[in-house]
Design a protein around this motif. Structure first.
Motif, PDB file in Angstrom:
ATOM      1  N   ALA A   1     -11.600  15.683 -11.071  1.00  0.00           N
ATOM      2  CA  ALA A   1     -10.326  14.969 -11.002  1.00  0.00           C
ATOM      3  C   ALA A   1     -10.085  14.491  -9.578  1.00  0.00           C
ATOM      4  O   ALA A   1     -10.382  15.202  -8.610  1.00  0.00           O
ATOM      5  N   ALA A   2      -9.560  13.289  -9.444  1.00  0.00           N
ATOM      6  CA  ALA A   2      -9.321  12.696  -8.128  1.00  0.00           C
ATOM      7  C   ALA A   2      -8.109  13.326  -7.451  1.00  0.00           C
ATOM      8  O   ALA A   2      -7.040  13.460  -8.056  1.00  0.00           O
ATOM      9  N   VAL A   3      -8.259  13.693  -6.180  1.00  0.00           N
ATOM     10  CA  VAL A   3      -7.139  14.201  -5.378  1.00  0.00           C
ATOM     11  C   VAL A   3      -6.506  13.012  -4.654  1.00  0.00           C
ATOM     12  O   VAL A   3      -7.188  12.269  -3.952  1.00  0.00           O
ATOM     13  N   HIS A   4      -5.198  12.820  -4.855  1.00  0.00           N
ATOM     14  CA  HIS A   4      -4.539  11.675  -4.239  1.00  0.00           C
ATOM     15  C   HIS A   4      -3.112  12.016  -3.832  1.00  0.00           C
ATOM     16  O   HIS A   4      -2.573  13.062  -4.201  1.00  0.00           O
ATOM     17  N   ILE A   5      -2.528  11.136  -3.047  1.00  0.00           N
ATOM     18  CA  ILE A   5      -1.192  11.329  -2.502  1.00  0.00           C
ATOM     19  C   ILE A   5      -0.524   9.959  -2.423  1.00  0.00           C
ATOM     20  O   ILE A   5      -1.206   8.929  -2.360  1.00  0.00           O
ATOM     21  N   VAL A   6       0.814   9.930  -2.445  1.00  0.00           N
ATOM     22  CA  VAL A   6       1.546   8.674  -2.299  1.00  0.00           C
ATOM     23  C   VAL A   6       2.433   8.772  -1.069  1.00  0.00           C
ATOM     24  O   VAL A   6       3.244   9.701  -0.944  1.00  0.00           O
ATOM     25  N   THR A   7       2.255   7.849  -0.136  1.00  0.00           N
ATOM     26  CA  THR A   7       3.092   7.784   1.054  1.00  0.00           C
ATOM     27  C   THR A   7       4.026   6.575   0.953  1.00  0.00           C
ATOM     28  O   THR A   7       3.861   5.712   0.089  1.00  0.00           O
TER      29      THR A   7
ATOM     30  N   PRO B   1       0.819  -1.213   0.000  1.00  0.00           N
ATOM     31  CA  PRO B   1       0.000   0.000   0.000  1.00  0.00           C
ATOM     32  C   PRO B   1       0.853   1.264   0.000  1.00  0.00           C
ATOM     33  O   PRO B   1       2.053   1.226   0.262  1.00  0.00           O
ATOM     34  N   GLY B   2       0.224   2.371  -0.272  1.00  0.00           N
ATOM     35  CA  GLY B   2       0.926   3.652  -0.292  1.00  0.00           C
ATOM     36  C   GLY B   2       0.077   4.748  -0.898  1.00  0.00           C
ATOM     37  O   GLY B   2       0.172   5.909  -0.506  1.00  0.00           O
ATOM     38  N   LEU B   3      -0.770   4.398  -1.860  1.00  0.00           N
ATOM     39  CA  LEU B   3      -1.657   5.365  -2.493  1.00  0.00           C
ATOM     40  C   LEU B   3      -2.834   5.680  -1.569  1.00  0.00           C
ATOM     41  O   LEU B   3      -3.434   4.777  -0.991  1.00  0.00           O
ATOM     42  N   GLN B   4      -3.156   6.984  -1.449  1.00  0.00           N
ATOM     43  CA  GLN B   4      -4.315   7.413  -0.656  1.00  0.00           C
ATOM     44  C   GLN B   4      -5.146   8.394  -1.462  1.00  0.00           C
ATOM     45  O   GLN B   4      -4.610   9.187  -2.255  1.00  0.00           O
ATOM     46  N   LEU B   5      -6.449   8.346  -1.257  1.00  0.00           N
ATOM     47  CA  LEU B   5      -7.419   9.148  -1.993  1.00  0.00           C
ATOM     48  C   LEU B   5      -8.135  10.083  -1.019  1.00  0.00           C
ATOM     49  O   LEU B   5      -8.528   9.671   0.069  1.00  0.00           O
TER      50      LEU B   5
ATOM     51  N   GLN C   1     -11.405  13.434   3.938  1.00  0.00           N
ATOM     52  CA  GLN C   1     -10.771  12.316   4.657  1.00  0.00           C
ATOM     53  C   GLN C   1      -9.878  11.526   3.715  1.00  0.00           C
ATOM     54  O   GLN C   1     -10.247  11.247   2.574  1.00  0.00           O
ATOM     55  N   TRP C   2      -8.695  11.159   4.211  1.00  0.00           N
ATOM     56  CA  TRP C   2      -7.800  10.321   3.427  1.00  0.00           C
ATOM     57  C   TRP C   2      -8.201   8.861   3.569  1.00  0.00           C
ATOM     58  O   TRP C   2      -8.414   8.370   4.679  1.00  0.00           O
ATOM     59  N   LEU C   3      -8.311   8.182   2.435  1.00  0.00           N
ATOM     60  CA  LEU C   3      -8.692   6.771   2.390  1.00  0.00           C
ATOM     61  C   LEU C   3      -7.599   5.968   1.712  1.00  0.00           C
ATOM     62  O   LEU C   3      -7.047   6.384   0.687  1.00  0.00           O
TER      63      LEU C   3
END
Length: 336
Positions: free
Chosen positions: A261-267, A223-227, A232-234
């Protein structure tokens, strides 16, 4: 360019990679992103895709037409690519036209020398249009890289075209609305997020939306991708051999904000992670604007002005404003 990150080099995170904004997001629950079977009835597909993008900004696809063998072969190539010694990476970069590189392999981002803080990421950016010309500049190693990745890219492009046909139908547009310069350019990013000694202090990629029309993502089991949804981050998990499809900024413009557009982040994790993202983009000189037939059918005004895709992408790439609010903040809206 800076040398690539190597997992076994660091027992602690260097200061230049520590996230300045403080706490790295940690999700409390996982997103229940719809899984769409591409073998379903076309009318049903259009409805499902529209609903998923409106709710999540993305959806997952199975039975998409890309064989498991081709996916496995491609993923093996990507793993071997990111194990290349630095001297081979340097060869890839030196064999390019430095003013217009088809392939670049680097750490963090192309803005490395201007960044306040670096991303814990290595990446190969690989242009795929026109395909035959681009292949000649792709990596020569690992062996068979070009032989395997070329049909993989062709399969991804075909999948993207089918998805766009369904989205066009869902928007009430001609099914071939996107089958032109709006979707002719393709770029692939092959990302490696090395094992991190302190994932709580680093980011793989900052919060952003994609500057594309459509992004097709495949990632492994780590895992690492969050939406971001409703503030709220999922966490995001994708079933094996499924693809995650994001609506990009250009889809938001053409749909006049109907699709977001989807807002996302990579941890990061203490375990290494890989992903590849295939971007379906307009050509540089393509004029992007809300679909006129959609505006007429719904009797609404355009929320965005017409602009060349190159103008938007340069604004996005050069870091003007936050990566998830470029459309709102940088003069692309009609009320700006």
């Amino acid at each position: 360019m800076a040398a690539l990150l190597a997992s076994n080099t660091y027992c602690s995170v260097p200061e230049t990679y520590k996230w300045l904004s403080g706490k790295v997001p940690v999700y409390e629950k996982k997103a229940e992103i719809p899984i769409i079977d591409m073998q379903e009835d076309k009318n049903l597909l259009a409805q499902q895709m529209m609903k998923a993008i409106q709710e999540f900004g993305c959806f997952q696809v199975i039975n998409h037409g890309i064989s498991r063998k081709l996916m496995d072969d491609a993923n093996q190539m990507f793993k071997e690519l990111h194990k290349l010694p630095q001297e081979e990476v340097d060869k890839i970069n030196k064999e390019q036209d430095q003013n217009n590189p088809v392939c670049q392999m680097y750490t963090s981002s192309v803005n490395y020398n201007r960044e306040q803080v670096h991303y814990w990421r290595n990446v190969l950016k690989q242009c795929c249009h026109p395909l035959e010309e681009c292949v000649e500049f792709w990596p020569k190693k690992p062996e068979k890289y070009r032989e395997i990745i070329k049909p993989y890219v062709m399969a991804l492009r075909e999948m993207g075209s089918k998805i766009l046909e369904n989205i066009a139908q869902g928007l009430g547009l001609d099914q071939n609305y996107f089958a032109n310069e709006l979707s002719d350019d393709n770029v692939m990013y092959i990302n490696s997020y090395p094992a991190c000694p302190d994932p709580s202090s680093t980011i793989g990629l900052a919060q952003h939306t994609d500057p594309s029309l459509l992004t097709i993502l495949h990632s492994g089991r780590v895992p690492g991708l969050q939406l971001l949804k409703d503030g709220q981050w999922l966490g995001v998990d994708t079933p094996p051999y499924a693809f995650l499809v994001f609506g990009g900024n250009m889809l938001q413009v053409i749909s006049n904000g109907k699709l977001k557009a989807a807002v996302h982040i990579v941890t990061n994790r203490t375990e290494a992670r890989m992903s590849e993202a295939f971007f379906v983009n307009p050509l540089k000189d393509c004029i992007v604007e809300p679909a006129k037939s959609l505006l007429e059918a719904e009797n609404v005004r355009p929320l965005y002005r017409p602009f060349k895709y190159e103008e938007f992408f340069e604004t996005f790439k050069n870091g003007f404003g936050n990566k998830d609010t470029v459309l709102d903040d940088q003069g692309f809206k009609t009320d700006s």
